[in-house]
Write an enzyme that holds these catalytic residues in place. Structure first.
Site, mmCIF file in Angstrom:
data_model
loop_
_atom_site.group_PDB
_atom_site.id
_atom_site.type_symbol
_atom_site.label_atom_id
_atom_site.label_comp_id
_atom_site.label_asym_id
_atom_site.label_seq_id
_atom_site.Cartn_x
_atom_site.Cartn_y
_atom_site.Cartn_z
ATOM 1 N N PHE A 1 13.726 4.382 11.132
ATOM 2 C CA PHE A 1 12.315 3.997 10.967
ATOM 3 C C PHE A 1 11.527 5.228 10.515
ATOM 4 O O PHE A 1 11.183 6.081 11.323
ATOM 5 C CB PHE A 1 11.791 3.480 12.303
ATOM 6 C CG PHE A 1 10.523 2.673 12.194
ATOM 7 C CD1 PHE A 1 9.577 2.919 11.199
ATOM 8 C CD2 PHE A 1 10.275 1.656 13.095
ATOM 9 C CE1 PHE A 1 8.421 2.180 11.096
ATOM 10 C CE2 PHE A 1 9.106 0.897 13.018
ATOM 11 C CZ PHE A 1 8.186 1.165 12.019
ATOM 12 N N VAL A 2 11.277 5.307 9.227
ATOM 13 C CA VAL A 2 10.568 6.481 8.714
ATOM 14 C C VAL A 2 9.100 6.160 8.420
ATOM 15 O O VAL A 2 8.770 5.046 8.024
ATOM 16 C CB VAL A 2 11.251 7.056 7.453
ATOM 17 C CG1 VAL A 2 12.541 7.760 7.800
ATOM 18 C CG2 VAL A 2 11.484 5.992 6.401
ATOM 19 N N GLU B 1 7.731 2.577 -6.169
ATOM 20 C CA GLU B 1 7.818 2.157 -4.757
ATOM 21 C C GLU B 1 7.988 3.372 -3.851
ATOM 22 O O GLU B 1 8.486 4.418 -4.282
ATOM 23 C CB GLU B 1 9.018 1.218 -4.559
ATOM 24 C CG GLU B 1 8.649 -0.255 -4.591
ATOM 25 C CD GLU B 1 7.893 -0.727 -3.355
ATOM 26 O OE1 GLU B 1 7.301 0.107 -2.635
ATOM 27 O OE2 GLU B 1 7.874 -1.942 -3.099
ATOM 28 N N ASP B 2 7.594 3.218 -2.614
ATOM 29 C CA ASP B 2 7.859 4.261 -1.618
ATOM 30 C C ASP B 2 9.258 4.114 -1.044
ATOM 31 O O ASP B 2 9.972 5.097 -0.860
ATOM 32 C CB ASP B 2 6.800 4.228 -0.499
ATOM 33 C CG ASP B 2 6.614 2.841 0.102
ATOM 34 O OD1 ASP B 2 6.948 1.844 -0.571
ATOM 35 O OD2 ASP B 2 6.131 2.739 1.242
ATOM 36 N N LYS C 1 0.826 -1.207 0.000
ATOM 37 C CA LYS C 1 0.000 0.000 0.000
ATOM 38 C C LYS C 1 0.860 1.257 0.000
ATOM 39 O O LYS C 1 0.390 2.340 -0.293
ATOM 40 C CB LYS C 1 -0.888 0.037 1.261
ATOM 41 C CG LYS C 1 -1.758 -1.169 1.459
ATOM 42 C CD LYS C 1 -2.372 -1.127 2.886
ATOM 43 C CE LYS C 1 -3.025 -2.430 3.201
ATOM 44 N NZ LYS C 1 -3.294 -2.551 4.653
ATOM 45 N N ASP D 1 4.034 3.327 6.757
ATOM 46 C CA ASP D 1 3.257 3.147 7.987
ATOM 47 C C ASP D 1 4.072 2.583 9.138
ATOM 48 O O ASP D 1 5.147 2.026 8.962
ATOM 49 C CB ASP D 1 2.088 2.192 7.733
ATOM 50 C CG ASP D 1 2.548 0.729 7.639
ATOM 51 O OD1 ASP D 1 3.492 0.449 6.877
ATOM 52 O OD2 ASP D 1 1.984 -0.119 8.357
ATOM 53 N N ASP E 1 14.262 -1.035 1.230
ATOM 54 C CA ASP E 1 14.899 -1.221 2.533
ATOM 55 C C ASP E 1 15.974 -2.301 2.362
ATOM 56 O O ASP E 1 17.106 -2.006 1.998
ATOM 57 C CB ASP E 1 13.790 -1.628 3.508
ATOM 58 C CG ASP E 1 14.179 -1.457 4.958
ATOM 59 O OD1 ASP E 1 15.365 -1.544 5.257
ATOM 60 O OD2 ASP E 1 13.287 -1.255 5.805
ATOM 61 N N ARG F 1 0.291 6.645 7.439
ATOM 62 C CA ARG F 1 0.348 6.671 5.969
ATOM 63 C C ARG F 1 -0.175 8.001 5.433
ATOM 64 O O ARG F 1 0.262 8.465 4.383
ATOM 65 C CB ARG F 1 -0.490 5.534 5.371
ATOM 66 C CG ARG F 1 0.054 4.135 5.598
ATOM 67 C CD ARG F 1 -0.672 3.164 4.663
ATOM 68 N NE ARG F 1 -0.562 1.783 5.098
ATOM 69 C CZ ARG F 1 0.440 0.966 4.776
ATOM 70 N NH1 ARG F 1 1.439 1.413 4.046
ATOM 71 N NH2 ARG F 1 0.449 -0.289 5.185
HETATM 72 C C1 PRP Z 1 7.443 -1.808 2.170
HETATM 73 C C2 PRP Z 1 7.713 -1.039 0.883
HETATM 74 C C3 PRP Z 1 8.343 -2.053 -0.004
HETATM 75 C C4 PRP Z 1 9.045 -2.970 0.972
HETATM 76 C C5 PRP Z 1 10.493 -2.663 0.972
HETATM 77 O O1 PRP Z 1 6.223 -2.462 2.038
HETATM 78 O O2 PRP Z 1 6.529 -0.507 0.323
HETATM 79 O O3 PRP Z 1 7.394 -2.764 -0.751
HETATM 80 O O4 PRP Z 1 8.517 -2.719 2.279
HETATM 81 O O5 PRP Z 1 11.180 -3.462 1.884
HETATM 82 P P1 PRP Z 1 12.405 -4.395 1.456
HETATM 83 O O6 PRP Z 1 13.299 -3.582 0.570
HETATM 84 O O7 PRP Z 1 13.051 -4.716 2.781
HETATM 85 O O8 PRP Z 1 11.878 -5.596 0.784
HETATM 86 P P2 PRP Z 1 5.506 -3.214 3.271
HETATM 87 O O9 PRP Z 1 5.789 -4.681 3.181
HETATM 88 O O10 PRP Z 1 5.842 -2.526 4.555
HETATM 89 O O11 PRP Z 1 3.978 -3.069 2.909
HETATM 90 P P3 PRP Z 1 3.117 -1.724 2.688
HETATM 91 O O12 PRP Z 1 3.607 -1.102 1.396
HETATM 92 O O13 PRP Z 1 1.721 -2.222 2.576
HETATM 93 O O14 PRP Z 1 3.350 -0.820 3.882
#
Ligand code: PRP
Length: 185
Positions: A158-159, A105-106, A49, A165, A109, A171
């Site tokens: 932790f942003v 992507e947002d 999301k 979120d 990580d 969000r």
């Molecule tokens: C977040 C973000 C990426 C992923 C990155 O999604 O949107 O999809 O984590 O992390 P990584 O590089 O360690 O794989 P999340 O799983 O938190 O779901 P969300 O987008 O619904 O918050």
């Protein structure tokens, strides 16, 4: 929601991007995308999301036609991304054969989600697959992922906000900030 409503939850001396800074950076990224994809169609693929806000502002900054589609993915296991094994919760509606796909992507990580996703989408016969992400944490990255468009490189903190979120909250915060440990510890 603006910063004044959650000031006590954020470390204000650390990573913080205002809504203006975010939108301005997305406009620069949109200009790069327009130049690179001149004469080609674009299918923007948002990863739910977190990417909702990035998709909304990036797409509207593009002064040309684009198509949008969405995927929802989740990693197997205990909610951490450490396995790198990802499950599709919602797949694309679009056939990728011959398409120029730009994943939106947002945040990147560990890079495990994107690494898996790019392999998955490339197996569907697209003309190209590239990534645009607003944030990237170079220190946290475990998988090498080639990212064509990056908004900001940030420390391993932790942003939250602007789609990102903590326990499904923050969000809708307009800016991005570092969450104070007192909120999650
Ligand atoms: C977040 C973000 C990426 C992923 C990155 O999604 O949107 O999809 O984590 O992390 P990584 O590089 O360690 O794989 P999340 O799983 O938190 O779901 P969300 O987008 O619904 O918050």
């Amino acid at each position: 929601m603006d910063l004044t409503h959650v000031e006590d939850d954020l470390e204000l001396d650390q990573t913080l991007f205002t809504e203006e800074q975010i939108v301005s950076r997305l406009k620069e990224m949109a200009a790069d995308i327009e130049r690179d994809y001149e004469g080609k169609d674009i299918l923007l693929v948002g990863v739910l999301k977190g990417a909702v806000m990035v998709m909304a502002d990036l797409a509207r900054s593009l002064d040309r036609h684009v198509e949008m589609d969405w995927m929802a993915v989740s990693s197997y296991g205990s909610g951490t991304k450490s396995s790198g094994v990802v499950r599709i919760l919602k797949d694309l509606d679009t056939d990728l054969q011959g398409r120029h796909v730009l994943i939106v992507e947002d945040i990147i990580d560990t890079g495990l989600t994107l690494s898996w996703l790019i392999t998955n989408l490339r197996s569907r016969g697209p003309a190209s697959v590239e990534i645009a992400t607003l944030l990237r944490k170079p220190e946290a990255q475990q998988m090498e992922v080639e990212v064509k468009y990056v908004g900001f490189d940030i420390p391993n903190a932790f942003v939250v906000g602007y789609g990102l979120d903590y326990n499904e909250q923050y969000r809708n915060l307009r800016c991005i900030g570092t969450l104070s440990p007192h909120v999650y510890s």
